[in-house]
Design a protein around this motif. Structure first.
Motif, PDB file in Angstrom:
ATOM      1  N   LEU A 111       0.893  -1.199   0.008  1.00  0.00           N
ATOM      2  CA  LEU A 111       0.124   0.077  -0.105  1.00  0.00           C
ATOM      3  C   LEU A 111       0.974   1.293  -0.016  1.00  0.00           C
ATOM      4  O   LEU A 111       0.937   2.117  -0.811  1.00  0.00           O
ATOM      5  N   LEU A 112       1.894   1.333   0.974  1.00  0.00           N
ATOM      6  CA  LEU A 112       2.753   2.464   1.105  1.00  0.00           C
ATOM      7  C   LEU A 112       4.097   1.918   1.302  1.00  0.00           C
ATOM      8  O   LEU A 112       4.072   0.697   1.691  1.00  0.00           O
ATOM      9  N   ASP A 113       5.119   2.789   1.256  1.00  0.00           N
ATOM     10  CA  ASP A 113       6.414   2.292   1.494  1.00  0.00           C
ATOM     11  C   ASP A 113       6.396   2.019   3.092  1.00  0.00           C
ATOM     12  O   ASP A 113       5.632   2.445   3.922  1.00  0.00           O
ATOM     13  N   PRO A 114       7.427   1.260   3.608  1.00  0.00           N
ATOM     14  CA  PRO A 114       7.443   0.701   5.218  1.00  0.00           C
ATOM     15  C   PRO A 114       7.414   1.978   5.754  1.00  0.00           C
ATOM     16  O   PRO A 114       8.249   3.202   5.544  1.00  0.00           O
ATOM     17  N   VAL A 115       7.033   2.279   6.995  1.00  0.00           N
ATOM     18  CA  VAL A 115       7.138   3.220   7.964  1.00  0.00           C
ATOM     19  C   VAL A 115       8.464   3.130   8.689  1.00  0.00           C
ATOM     20  O   VAL A 115       8.993   2.437   9.372  1.00  0.00           O
ATOM     21  N   ASN A 116       9.434   4.402   8.355  1.00  0.00           N
ATOM     22  CA  ASN A 116      10.731   4.454   9.005  1.00  0.00           C
ATOM     23  C   ASN A 116      10.609   5.722  10.067  1.00  0.00           C
ATOM     24  O   ASN A 116      10.400   6.787   9.736  1.00  0.00           O
ATOM     25  N   LEU A 117      10.743   5.193  11.314  1.00  0.00           N
ATOM     26  CA  LEU A 117      10.796   6.260  12.446  1.00  0.00           C
ATOM     27  C   LEU A 117      11.915   6.317  13.119  1.00  0.00           C
ATOM     28  O   LEU A 117      12.525   5.171  13.399  1.00  0.00           O
ATOM     29  N   VAL A 118      12.467   7.489  13.449  1.00  0.00           N
ATOM     30  CA  VAL A 118      13.810   7.753  14.207  1.00  0.00           C
ATOM     31  C   VAL A 118      13.337   7.876  15.576  1.00  0.00           C
ATOM     32  O   VAL A 118      12.371   8.724  15.775  1.00  0.00           O
ATOM     33  N   LEU A 119      13.959   7.416  16.657  1.00  0.00           N
ATOM     34  CA  LEU A 119      13.662   7.641  17.980  1.00  0.00           C
ATOM     35  C   LEU A 119      14.210   8.965  18.470  1.00  0.00           C
ATOM     36  O   LEU A 119      15.497   8.949  18.229  1.00  0.00           O
ATOM     37  N   HIS A 120      13.546   9.597  19.154  1.00  0.00           N
ATOM     38  CA  HIS A 120      13.846  11.133  19.634  1.00  0.00           C
ATOM     39  C   HIS A 120      13.881  11.310  21.312  1.00  0.00           C
ATOM     40  O   HIS A 120      13.353  10.309  22.043  1.00  0.00           O
ATOM     41  N   ASN A 121      14.567  12.289  21.698  1.00  0.00           N
ATOM     42  CA  ASN A 121      14.706  12.865  23.077  1.00  0.00           C
ATOM     43  C   ASN A 121      13.650  13.826  23.013  1.00  0.00           C
ATOM     44  O   ASN A 121      13.068  14.243  22.007  1.00  0.00           O
ATOM     45  N   ARG A 122      13.285  14.500  24.297  1.00  0.00           N
ATOM     46  CA  ARG A 122      12.658  15.652  24.513  1.00  0.00           C
ATOM     47  C   ARG A 122      13.424  16.888  25.113  1.00  0.00           C
ATOM     48  O   ARG A 122      13.923  16.421  26.198  1.00  0.00           O
ATOM     49  N   PRO A 123      13.944  17.910  24.408  1.00  0.00           N
ATOM     50  CA  PRO A 123      13.601  18.324  23.158  1.00  0.00           C
ATOM     51  C   PRO A 123      14.231  17.564  22.062  1.00  0.00           C
ATOM     52  O   PRO A 123      15.378  16.930  22.430  1.00  0.00           O
ATOM     53  N   THR A 124      13.793  17.751  20.610  1.00  0.00           N
ATOM     54  CA  THR A 124      14.714  17.199  19.539  1.00  0.00           C
ATOM     55  C   THR A 124      14.942  18.296  18.747  1.00  0.00           C
ATOM     56  O   THR A 124      13.806  18.944  18.509  1.00  0.00           O
ATOM     57  N   PRO A 125      16.117  18.372  18.129  1.00  0.00           N
ATOM     58  CA  PRO A 125      17.426  17.628  18.687  1.00  0.00           C
ATOM     59  C   PRO A 125      17.796  18.159  19.951  1.00  0.00           C
ATOM     60  O   PRO A 125      17.569  18.895  20.403  1.00  0.00           O
ATOM     61  N   PRO A 126      18.304  17.227  20.694  1.00  0.00           N
ATOM     62  CA  PRO A 126      18.890  17.257  22.134  1.00  0.00           C
ATOM     63  C   PRO A 126      19.637  18.559  22.151  1.00  0.00           C
ATOM     64  O   PRO A 126      20.614  18.744  21.379  1.00  0.00           O
ATOM     65  N   THR A 127      19.658  19.308  23.199  1.00  0.00           N
ATOM     66  CA  THR A 127      20.330  20.574  23.236  1.00  0.00           C
ATOM     67  C   THR A 127      21.131  20.637  24.734  1.00  0.00           C
ATOM     68  O   THR A 127      22.110  21.489  24.967  1.00  0.00           O
ATOM     69  N   GLY A 128      20.947  19.559  25.640  1.00  0.00           N
ATOM     70  CA  GLY A 128      21.556  19.247  26.876  1.00  0.00           C
ATOM     71  C   GLY A 128      21.053  18.179  27.490  1.00  0.00           C
ATOM     72  O   GLY A 128      20.259  17.440  27.169  1.00  0.00           O
TER      73      GLY A 128
END
Length: 533
Positions: free
Chosen positions: A332-349
């Motif tokens: 139906l669609l291409d595979p779902v590619n998901l990147v794992l994040h922290n909060r906030p993203t991109p991390p600043t500290g």
């Protein structure tokens, strides 16, 4: 000198006074010296002639042995294991090889030693026994014949095509010295008869999974092992599909279908057979090419698997064909590619440990891995405990405390069906980066109705056991691939959530584990196979 002696004799004869004793002795000495010199020259000439003759005979015997081998079947050109003992030229070992029988074909020359081609049983062989004697024109020759493997591929395997026949002849010269002559030649399987088409088509089978509306690219190659030829190509469309399939040469030989490099190299019908062909492919050439077409948009292209067959036929002899399977799965669609994040993203500290983190298709851009759970860990062994800490404990999908789990959520923008193997890539380390500690963790995929709820339905799970890292503290993160089998088709409604949760089991050493993500160095991700709406 002879003229002076002749003149002296004439004078003595003329005056009839005769020779003195001194004159007679002098004359005899001169004649003796000349006779001796002539004798040595004659003997040396005869010895040279004999040595040249012996060498010519040895050359003829060596060439005769090699020609006899060429007249034999390739499989029969082999030495007998029982015939090798007692030959000082056969080595018991050779650098870079395994086995117990080798020959250095040129002694101290540049060639390396080569494995002996041998067989234990009886049978036809031109080198059994490999040591024989010949007497030609009164001269005795000892002939030793050897057969060795030359190919770099596994010796004696199906890819073997070259052997070396080496013949060493020795004989005793007149002065008791031993002379020798060595001849060698490569031997391969003979190809007889009229030139014929011969080629391979590869790969024999390949499979692609492509989303609706996307471009399909199958890569193939033909290797011509016969006469120059052009190969007709056919790849019939499945019934009811309106695809326009074209063939293109891989112009830059990089294995990728590039635009505009390859798109200008479409194959045509060059041999007037009514079928698209490769054009002329010379003997020994490998031609790489692509079969390319574009799928219909989602409303027109049903999902499913199509089994197709590419056929290549020789233009010289159309009955000479090769086939390769091309299996296409339309999703139906291409595979779902998901990147794992922290909060906030991109991390600043550095941050405290958080739950319900996000995952999305946005690539990580931060180059620094911060402490994602500074409230739960100390500085660590040799530096900060960067990444997310999870304490070892139970193995429950319902775990909700930040110290006991880390989880990421993704809201589906449209209804989707998932089935097959999902894959998570995550970097894992021991708490305080202590070496020699086992790490055991479980990953759960769950469907949830909201981002913050702890209630969910598990549809895939797996447990990973990492063996202890051997080394000196601190030991860094390891990249780990986590397969998650979605064995039963799972349809998730639009705006519902997919949760990926990690917990660390009690079998883990030390106090727990660290997980790294959301940086360019540690781009942890989850790939979900989507099969329909």
């Amino acid at each position: 000198m002879l003229m002076r002696i002749s003149s002296l004799i004439r004078r003595r004869l003329d005056d009839e006074s005769g020779f003195t004793i001194a004159e007679a002795l002098a004359s005899l000495m001169v004649v003796s010296v000349l006779t001796t010199a002539l004798s040595y020259s004659t003997i040396s000439a005869y010895r040279t002639i004999r040595e040249v003759k012996n060498y010519q005979l040895a050359t003829a015997l060596g060439n005769q042995a090699i020609e006899a081998a060429r007249d034999m079947q390739y499989e029969n050109i082999v030495m007998r294991t029982s015939d090798l003992a007692g030959d000082a030229n056969i080595l018991a070992s050779c650098p870079g090889h395994t086995g117990t029988a080798f020959l250095d074909p040129d002694g101290s020359g540049p060639l390396l030693c080569e494995p002996i081609v041998r067989a234990a049983g009886a049978g036809t062989s031109v080198v059994n026994p490999h040591t024989v004697t010949h007497t030609v024109s009164g001269q005795r020759y000892t002939s030793r014949r050897y057969v060795t493997w030359v190919d770099d591929t596994a010796q004696g395997g199906t890819g073997q095509s070259y052997k070396r026949m080496t013949v060493r002849l020795e004989w005793t010269a007149g002065a008791g010295d031993t002379d020798s002559f060595t001849a060698s030649s490569f031997i391969t399987r003979a190809k007889r008869g009229l030139p014929t088409p011969k080629f391979t088509l590869s790969p024999v089978t390949q499979a692609l999974s492509v989303g609706q509306g996307k471009q399909v690219v199958f890569k193939f190659s033909i290797k011509n092992q016969g006469i120059p030829d052009a190969y007709d190509l056919t790849l019939p469309r499945p019934a009811g599909r309106p695809w326009t399939i074209s063939f293109y040469r891989d112009v830059d030989s990089n294995g990728q279908f590039d635009s505009p490099t390859d798109t200008v190299s479409a194959f045509t019908d060059t041999n007037a057979s009514g079928v698209v062909d490769t054009g002329n492919v010379v003997t020994g050439q490998t031609l790489s090419f692509f079969a390319v077409w574009t799928l219909q948009p989602s409303a027109l292209e049903p999902v499913g698997t199509y089994n197709m067959v590419l056929t290549a036929a020789s233009g010289v002899e159309p009955t000479s064909t090769k086939a390769a399977a091309a299996v296409l799965t339309v999703t139906l669609l291409d595979p779902v590619n998901l990147v794992l994040h922290n909060r906030p993203t991109p991390p600043t500290g550095d941050t405290n440990a958080q739950v319900n983190l996000s995952m999305s298709g946005v690539t990580s851009t931060s180059s620094t891995l911060f402490r994602y759970s500074q409230d739960l860990t100390t500085a660590g062994n040799g530096g900060a405990n960067v990444g997310r800490y999870v304490r070892k404990g139970n193995n429950l999908a319902t775990e909700a405390l930040p110290v006991n789990m880390v989880n990421w959520n993704y809201q589906l923008p449209e209804r989707s069906t998932f089935q097959g193997q999902a894959d998570m890539t995550i970097w894992v380390g021991s708490n305080d980066f202590v070496c020699n500690q086992p790490i055991v963790f479980s990953v759960f995929l769950r469907e949830k109705s909201s981002d913050t709820t702890t209630v969910g339905t598990t549809f895939a799970t797996t447990t990973i056991n990492l063996v202890p890292v051997v080394g000196t503290d601190p030991c860094p993160f390891q990249e780990v691939s986590v397969p998650l089998n979605i064995s039963t088709s799972r349809q998730i409604a639009r705006n519902n959530w997919i949760e990926a949760k990690i917990v660390v089991t009690s079998a883990t050493g030390s106090q727990g584990a660290l997980f790294a993500y959301d940086t360019t160095v540690y781009p942890s991700k989850l790939v979900m196979p989507r099969t329909g709406s």
